[in-house]
Scaffold this active site. Structure first.
Site, PDB file in Angstrom:
ATOM      1  N   HIS A 166       0.857  -1.188   0.000  1.00  0.00           N
ATOM      2  CA  HIS A 166       0.000   0.000   0.000  1.00  0.00           C
ATOM      3  C   HIS A 166       0.898   1.245   0.000  1.00  0.00           C
ATOM      4  O   HIS A 166       1.934   1.274   0.659  1.00  0.00           O
ATOM      5  CB  HIS A 166      -0.913  -0.007   1.231  1.00  0.00           C
ATOM      6  CG  HIS A 166      -1.987   1.029   1.145  1.00  0.00           C
ATOM      7  ND1 HIS A 166      -1.738   2.362   1.377  1.00  0.00           N
ATOM      8  CD2 HIS A 166      -3.293   0.944   0.812  1.00  0.00           C
ATOM      9  CE1 HIS A 166      -2.867   3.051   1.190  1.00  0.00           C
ATOM     10  NE2 HIS A 166      -3.825   2.207   0.843  1.00  0.00           N
ATOM     11  N   GLU A 208      -3.909   1.798  -7.376  1.00  0.00           N
ATOM     12  CA  GLU A 208      -4.256   2.915  -6.517  1.00  0.00           C
ATOM     13  C   GLU A 208      -3.356   4.105  -6.830  1.00  0.00           C
ATOM     14  O   GLU A 208      -2.229   4.194  -6.309  1.00  0.00           O
ATOM     15  CB  GLU A 208      -4.068   2.537  -5.044  1.00  0.00           C
ATOM     16  CG  GLU A 208      -4.981   1.441  -4.566  1.00  0.00           C
ATOM     17  CD  GLU A 208      -5.316   1.592  -3.082  1.00  0.00           C
ATOM     18  OE1 GLU A 208      -6.507   1.595  -2.767  1.00  0.00           O
ATOM     19  OE2 GLU A 208      -4.400   1.724  -2.270  1.00  0.00           O
TER      20      GLU A 208
HETATM   21  P1  PGA Z   1      -9.693   5.810   0.136  1.00  0.00           P
HETATM   22  O1  PGA Z   1      -8.547   4.756   0.511  1.00  0.00           O
HETATM   23  O2  PGA Z   1     -10.838   5.034  -0.423  1.00  0.00           O
HETATM   24  O3  PGA Z   1     -10.011   6.505   1.410  1.00  0.00           O
HETATM   25  O4  PGA Z   1      -9.097   6.740  -0.877  1.00  0.00           O
HETATM   26  C1  PGA Z   1      -8.241   3.702  -0.361  1.00  0.00           C
HETATM   27  C2  PGA Z   1      -6.958   3.038   0.080  1.00  0.00           C
HETATM   28  O5  PGA Z   1      -6.055   3.731   0.539  1.00  0.00           O
HETATM   29  O6  PGA Z   1      -6.830   1.814  -0.011  1.00  0.00           O
END
Ligand code: PGA
Length: 252
Positions: free
Chosen positions: A89, A161
């Site tokens: 992450h 992401e």
């Molecule tokens: P968010 O987080 O939906 O608050 O943007 C997603 C993540 O960091 O996995």
């Protein structure tokens, strides 16, 4: 493979609230959609005791099984409670200085212990502005999956992401579906060229400010099979809303 929605609760929700929200998620489970909750480690035991059918994921793990690593939680300790584990992450890459070598060790260890890795990849804002998105994704996948043996039986999730879209409160920071589609297609292409038919069992999902308002468009993207949801997963009601939209779009 079923579409999947993963709640990343991060460092939020005390034990009582965590149990309450998890119960509500479980009660309203959406058929056809796999729901995974990634709580803090401190809630694992209680959630498993109260809701044994719940699918749990860890937000992190150490790749070793045991040892002198103060403050860490090992792959075997995680395995006792969880089926999934988020690896790489961007918050861990940034705040805990996890590089691709460590992430690669974690992915290999998770696979070796039959945990499903949810590998997060994504470019930051500077990289995006410099037009390096594709290059970053390519390099991260290459390094993070080095020496991984993936067959049609290997379950894995890749979460795209974009770092700049995570926890965005400003609407302009949400990735457009064109941007997401381009990267999802690239990821698919890289996985197929690297693992051949093994790529079939790898689901690609999106993460970054997903909510009930913007998720429909995201789920309509062919190569996107769900989402890793942060803020909007903290309340069962909004998480379930997203799950229902996912089911509707993917027609399951
Ligand atoms: P968010 O987080 O939906 O608050 O943007 C997603 C993540 O960091 O996995």
């Amino acid at each position: 493979m079923k579409p999947i929605l993963i709640a990343n609760w991060k460092m939020n929700l005390g034990l009582h609230v965590a149990v309450h929200e998890a119960k509500n998620i479980h009660k309203r489970a959406v058929e056809g959609v796999e729901l995974v909750i990634c709580p803090s480690f401190t809630a694992f035991s209680e959630l498993q005791r109260m809701l044994p059918e719940l699918t749990l994921g860890a937000q992190n793990m150490h790749y070793e099984s045991a040892g002198n690593f103060t403050g860490e939680v090992s792959v075997t300790q995680v395995k006792r409670f969880a089926q999934y584990v988020i690896i790489g992450h961007s918050e861990r890459r940034q705040y805990n200085h996890e590089d691709d070598t460590i992430i690669n060790q974690k992915v290999k260890s998770a696979l070796a212990h039959d945990l499903v890795p949810v590998l997060a990849v994504g470019e930051n804002l500077e990289e995006r502005k410099a037009g390096q998105t594709q290059k970053v994704i390519r390099e991260q996948l290459e390094k993070d999956l080095r020496d991984c043996r993936i067959t049609e039986e290997t379950e894995m999730v890749i979460a795209y992401e974009p770092v700049w879209a995570i926890s965005g409160k400003d609407i302009s920071r949400v990735a457009t579906s064109e941007e997401i589609q381009k990267v999802a297609d690239l990821i698919k292409e890289l996985l197929v060229s690297r693992f051949g038919s093994g790529a079939k069992s790898i689901r690609i999902i999106y993460g970054g400010s997903t909510n009930a308002k913007n998720c429909r468009e995201i789920f309509e993207i062919e190569n996107i099979s769900g989402s890793l949801v942060g803020s909007a997963s903290l309340e069962a009601r909004s998480f379930i809303k997203i799950a229902k939209i996912l089911r509707g779009v993917k027609n399951v």
